[in-house]
Design an enzyme around this catalytic site. Structure first.
Site, PDB file in Angstrom:
ATOM      1  N   ASP A   1      45.795  85.155   0.994  1.00 26.98           N
ATOM      2  CA  ASP A   1      44.555  85.519   1.705  1.00 26.98           C
ATOM      3  C   ASP A   1      44.458  84.758   3.031  1.00 26.98           C
ATOM      4  O   ASP A   1      44.940  83.643   3.159  1.00 26.98           O
ATOM      5  CB  ASP A   1      43.318  85.106   0.904  1.00 26.98           C
ATOM      6  CG  ASP A   1      43.254  85.705  -0.468  1.00 26.98           C
ATOM      7  OD1 ASP A   1      42.376  86.523  -0.710  1.00 26.98           O
ATOM      8  OD2 ASP A   1      44.098  85.311  -1.321  1.00 26.98           O
TER       9      ASP A   1
ATOM     10  N   ARG B   1      29.091  79.948  -2.122  1.00 23.05           N
ATOM     11  CA  ARG B   1      29.426  78.963  -1.086  1.00 23.05           C
ATOM     12  C   ARG B   1      28.277  78.597  -0.160  1.00 23.05           C
ATOM     13  O   ARG B   1      28.451  77.753   0.714  1.00 23.05           O
ATOM     14  CB  ARG B   1      30.638  79.451  -0.288  1.00 23.05           C
ATOM     15  CG  ARG B   1      31.833  79.585  -1.169  1.00 23.05           C
ATOM     16  CD  ARG B   1      33.147  79.795  -0.489  1.00 23.05           C
ATOM     17  NE  ARG B   1      34.082  80.088  -1.547  1.00 23.05           N
ATOM     18  CZ  ARG B   1      34.277  81.305  -2.078  1.00 23.05           C
ATOM     19  NH1 ARG B   1      33.655  82.357  -1.589  1.00 23.05           N
ATOM     20  NH2 ARG B   1      35.094  81.480  -3.078  1.00 23.05           N
TER      21      ARG B   1
ATOM     22  N   TRP C   1      35.758  87.277   1.882  1.00 24.84           N
ATOM     23  CA  TRP C   1      34.981  86.511   0.894  1.00 24.84           C
ATOM     24  C   TRP C   1      34.675  85.086   1.338  1.00 24.84           C
ATOM     25  O   TRP C   1      34.185  84.285   0.552  1.00 24.84           O
ATOM     26  CB  TRP C   1      35.650  86.562  -0.479  1.00 24.84           C
ATOM     27  CG  TRP C   1      37.090  86.161  -0.563  1.00 24.84           C
ATOM     28  CD1 TRP C   1      38.174  86.990  -0.477  1.00 24.84           C
ATOM     29  CD2 TRP C   1      37.612  84.845  -0.796  1.00 24.84           C
ATOM     30  NE1 TRP C   1      39.339  86.268  -0.625  1.00 24.84           N
ATOM     31  CE2 TRP C   1      39.025  84.950  -0.832  1.00 24.84           C
ATOM     32  CE3 TRP C   1      37.040  83.580  -0.970  1.00 24.84           C
ATOM     33  CZ2 TRP C   1      39.866  83.847  -1.027  1.00 24.84           C
ATOM     34  CZ3 TRP C   1      37.886  82.475  -1.169  1.00 24.84           C
ATOM     35  CH2 TRP C   1      39.269  82.619  -1.195  1.00 24.84           C
TER      36      TRP C   1
ATOM     37  N   GLY D   1      36.581  90.454  -4.645  1.00 25.66           N
ATOM     38  CA  GLY D   1      37.111  91.339  -5.693  1.00 25.66           C
ATOM     39  C   GLY D   1      38.512  91.845  -5.408  1.00 25.66           C
ATOM     40  O   GLY D   1      38.933  92.838  -6.004  1.00 25.66           O
ATOM     41  N   GLY D   2      39.228  91.185  -4.523  1.00 21.72           N
ATOM     42  CA  GLY D   2      40.561  91.636  -4.126  1.00 21.72           C
ATOM     43  C   GLY D   2      41.558  91.677  -5.261  1.00 21.72           C
ATOM     44  O   GLY D   2      42.578  92.361  -5.163  1.00 21.72           O
ATOM     45  N   GLU D   3      41.278  90.981  -6.344  1.00 21.24           N
ATOM     46  CA  GLU D   3      42.192  90.978  -7.498  1.00 21.24           C
ATOM     47  C   GLU D   3      41.900  92.149  -8.427  1.00 21.24           C
ATOM     48  O   GLU D   3      42.523  92.283  -9.476  1.00 21.24           O
ATOM     49  CB  GLU D   3      42.073  89.662  -8.262  1.00 21.24           C
ATOM     50  CG  GLU D   3      43.023  88.582  -7.760  1.00 21.24           C
ATOM     51  CD  GLU D   3      42.810  88.213  -6.306  1.00 21.24           C
ATOM     52  OE1 GLU D   3      41.652  87.973  -5.927  1.00 21.24           O
ATOM     53  OE2 GLU D   3      43.784  88.177  -5.548  1.00 21.24           O
TER      54      GLU D   3
ATOM     55  N   ASN E   1      43.915  89.142   0.390  1.00 22.06           N
ATOM     56  CA  ASN E   1      45.205  89.725   0.030  1.00 22.06           C
ATOM     57  C   ASN E   1      45.109  91.238  -0.188  1.00 22.06           C
ATOM     58  O   ASN E   1      44.057  91.764  -0.531  1.00 22.06           O
ATOM     59  CB  ASN E   1      45.715  89.080  -1.262  1.00 22.06           C
ATOM     60  CG  ASN E   1      44.731  89.268  -2.413  1.00 22.06           C
ATOM     61  OD1 ASN E   1      43.794  88.495  -2.542  1.00 22.06           O
ATOM     62  ND2 ASN E   1      44.916  90.295  -3.228  1.00 22.06           N
TER      63      ASN E   1
ATOM     64  N   ASP F   1      50.003  86.634  -2.443  1.00 21.93           N
ATOM     65  CA  ASP F   1      48.564  86.390  -2.563  1.00 21.93           C
ATOM     66  C   ASP F   1      48.059  85.428  -1.483  1.00 21.93           C
ATOM     67  O   ASP F   1      47.246  84.545  -1.739  1.00 21.93           O
ATOM     68  CB  ASP F   1      48.215  85.854  -3.963  1.00 21.93           C
ATOM     69  CG  ASP F   1      46.716  85.844  -4.231  1.00 21.93           C
ATOM     70  OD1 ASP F   1      45.967  86.491  -3.477  1.00 21.93           O
ATOM     71  OD2 ASP F   1      46.291  85.171  -5.194  1.00 21.93           O
TER      72      ASP F   1
END
Lengths: 560, 159
Positions: free
Chosen positions: A319, A144, A256, A204-206, A274, A317
């Protein structure tokens, strides 16, 4: 007879086989003092949001409601790609270009960094970090943006490296490993320069990681502090996690997206992601602090001064990593946040006290949040194998892409997504580095809408520019009384800031999923727009998964 | 043979690892494996080559024990001209490879993870001149998460 080999020599930089000169002019020095008053230099765009307050508002007014219909492309930079890259089907151009004294610094997918002449689009130098093909990417091969300070530029790579380059030639000064790719960590946000430090966060929250915010010495890259966004047992907030087992260690809460900063309060406002697993709350009973929150951190120590959780015990989910816009009203220091959960929150940013909360999207049925902040969940994946449909879907009523705030009008311009999803809980054992969602998820493909919507700071909607598709790009607003917005179908729009009337549009050839910025060189204002469709499209707009990718940077200006 | 759990004979019988057999080119991920050599000073070295009429890299998978700098000797034993585009931090490294030529490339790569490289001319990449460099190891201790050791996928998980 043995033939001697022909001498092929030593391999050279690929960029040497191009028209890239390899050097950029030395600009005036960007230091902390200048960053504090970045908005007062509207010819430059020196930090991710344009200023620490996150407003994405520029004082430039050469392009205005009277002449915007004459706007056209001044130059186009086409990046393209070669060879095999990680997540080749998901790369997107998500960056926000920075500009200092006519020199542009812009990051791309897969470790790319380009330095351009902001007046002509000429590529001055490039840096390409080698990114492993197998790095875990939650949501695409994306980045980003960067930070600039003291003759250097800083950015992070998908394999969780912080890289510092010489701003005049792209030569590496230092590199630090800031995450564990084997655990599923990656990095995608634009760093923030604060004083003599740099602030980053993890993605990397998933994958069931433990989210953190990090502070690095600007000069040496040494770590100043790290604050985890999920507390360990015994730490404040740990009572919001099960007191047995290791749910906290896999709890998510990643930072993130770039935060905002109030220098008077010495606080950095970090949005967090999340909890993990995203949709299986039974393995993590409790509110799950500090996931889905804004966390106010003392920039000198990393100490958490206060927090506010937007979605306690998230099961959708939702976030809360997107911008925490700082603004003032009636002499009060406030923070505005449009959350994935469909509600607009206004907090007292000195202490996190809720002022009011209002919905900003038409369809919300996951639950209800009252004006005083009481959360009542209604529809969520609860029983194993039982599909549950809810609005908004997991990409939220607004994804990471940013709203803009026009202080003269006290209006927020919001990229709104109105689409639902079905989640079916499917429990899985945790394995480090493996996706850890806890559900099968399908976002609606045939019933969706979007808009650029204007809200005053009390949450009252003032106008709406309707679209057939959910919005997925950041908004920009200017003192020219304009609002700029890119659509998923490629149109770049200029809207009247007070009425929403469409005044201009240009078809850019690919969908928009980035954060355009504005600047001026030699008295001429430009709007620069990264164009490259991709990212987590199966979550944001699966109905546009088959649309073409792009990789262009387009600068718009008025004719001479 | 780099397709895990697939008998080598089956790959050969099906003609997946050669030119103009089952496929027009050689399927990605088939071929030989080799490990880089670690010198006394800690730097690494290896040789990669294109054998005559193979249209593929040998080894197809080069394994480095950790991230860092590696010096490659790059050889083209083919009677056709190829090239080499390799990953490296800073910029990709390019080498033009005339028939029967030999050159050098110095790469800096992070680990862990794996990278593809190729011959970026014509359809060399599709015919089989795409190969991998694997970097083993863990991230530095200071970059690891502060949490108890977590279970990783096992061979049994994949069976």
């Amino acid at each position: 007879m043995t033939l001697e080999y022909v001498d092929a020599g030593e391999a050279i930089n690929h960029g040497a086989l191009s028209n890239v000169s390899g050097t950029a002019p030395k600009t005036s020095n960007v230091d902390y003092e200048r960053l504090l008053t970045a908005r007062d230099e509207p010819n430059n765009w020196m930090t991710y949001f344009g200023a620490y307050d996150g407003q994405r508002y520029s004082l430039l007014d050469q392009i205005n409601t009277e002449n915007v219909k004459k706007l056209g492309p001044a130059w186009i930079f086409q990046a393209g790609m070669s060879g095999q890259i990680a997540g080749a089907s998901t790369y997107a151009f998500e960056a926000c270009p920075l500009v200092v004294d006519g020199v542009m610094y812009v990051t791309g997918w897969d470790g790319w960094f380009w330095c351009l002449n902001a007046e002509t689009g000429e590529e001055l130098w490039r840096y390409k970090h080698a990114v492993p093909f197998d790095v875990s990417l939650c949501c695409g091969n994306v980045n980003r943006g960067c930070a600039v300070a003291n003759g250097r530029v800083y950015f992070v790579t998908p394999n969780a490296q912080l890289v510092c380059l010489d701003a005049t030639n792209g030569e590496k000064i230092f590199q630090r490993t800031i995450g564990d790719v084997r655990a599923g960590e990656s990095a995608s946000l634009a760093p923030t320069v604060v004083k003599d430090t740099l602030i980053t966060g993890s993605a990397g929250g998933e994958f069931g990681v433990r989210g953190h915010v990090d502070c690095w010495d600007l000069e040496t890259g040494e770590q100043r502090w790290r604050t985890y966004m999920v507390p360990k047992p015994g730490e404040p907030g740990s009572e919001t996690w099960p007191d047995d087992g290791e749910a906290w260690a896999r709890g998510g809460g990643n930072h993130w997206c770039t935060g905002t900063y109030d220098p008077e309060l010495n606080l950095y406002y970090a949005g967090t992601g999340n909890p993990a697993p995203d949709f299986d709350g039974e393995v993590r009973e409790g509110d799950n602090l500090y996931t889905d929150s804004v966390v106010a951190l003392d920039v000198d120590t990393g100490e958490i001064k206060w927090h506010y959780q937007f979605t306690p015990h998230d099961l959708w989910d939702y976030d809360s990593t997107m911008e925490m816009t700082l603004f003032e009203r009636d002499g009060k220091k406030l923070l505005g946040h449009f959350d994935k959960n469909g509600y607009f929150f206004v907090l007292d940013r000195t202490n996190g006290e809720l002022q009011h909360v209002t919905p900003f999207v038409d369809r919300i049925d996951w639950g209800v949040i009252s004006r005083d902040g009481k959360v009542t969940p209604r529809k969520y994946p609860e029983k194993e194998g039982d599909p549950v449909h809810f609005y908004p879907g997991p990409a939220g009523a607004k994804e990471w892409t940013h709203a803009a705030y026009h202080p003269e009008h006290d209006l927020f311009y919001v990229p709104v997504a109105d689409v639902g999803a079905t989640a079916t809980r499917r429990r899985r054992e945790f394995r480090e580095g493996m996706p850890y969602w806890g559900a099968a998820v399908q976002v609606d493909i045939d019933d969706m809408a979007g808009s650029v919507s204007a809200f005053d700071s009390h949450g009252e909607e003032k106008w709406r520019h309707r679209l057939d598709y959910p919005m997925a790009a950041s908004i920009l607003t200017t003192a020219g009384n304009l609002v700029f917005a890119g659509t998923p179908t490629g149109e770049y729009l200029a809207l009247h800031a007070e009425t929403g009337e469409k005044l201009w549009e240009f078809q850019c050839g690919s969908g928009h999923h980035s954060s355009p910025s504005t600047y001026s060189v030699n008295g001429k204002q430009y709007i620069v727009v990264p164009v490259g469709w991709g990212g987590w499209l199966e979550g944001i707009i699966p109905g546009m998964l088959g649309a073409g990718h792009g990789s262009a940077l387009i600068a718009f200006a008025l004719p001479d | 043979m780099t397709m895990s759990d697939v008998p080598t004979d089956l790959v050969r019988d099906l003609g997946l690892d050669q030119q103009n057999a089952a496929t027009i080119g050689q399927v990605l991920g088939t071929g030989s494996i080799a490990e880089a050599t670690v010198r006394d000073d800690g730097t690494m070295e290896a040789t990669i080559r294109i054998r005559e009429d193979s249209m593929s890299w040998d080894p197809a998978v080069l394994v480095m024990p950790r991230g860092g700098e590696i010096e490659l000797t790059v050889i083209n034993d083919d009677k056709n001209t190829h090239a080499c585009l390799l990953p490296s931090n800073g910029d990709q490294k390019f080498l033009w490879l005339l028939n029967h030529s030999k050159g050098k490339a110095t790469l800096t790569l992070d680990g862990p993870g794996y990278y593809w490289y190729s011959s970026p001319g014509g359809n060399d990449e599709g015919r089989g001149l795409t190969a991998a460099i694997v970097v083993q190891g863990e991230v530095p201790p200071e970059a690891r998460l502060d949490r108890p050791e977590q279970p990783r996928p096992t061979k049994e998980d994949n069976s």
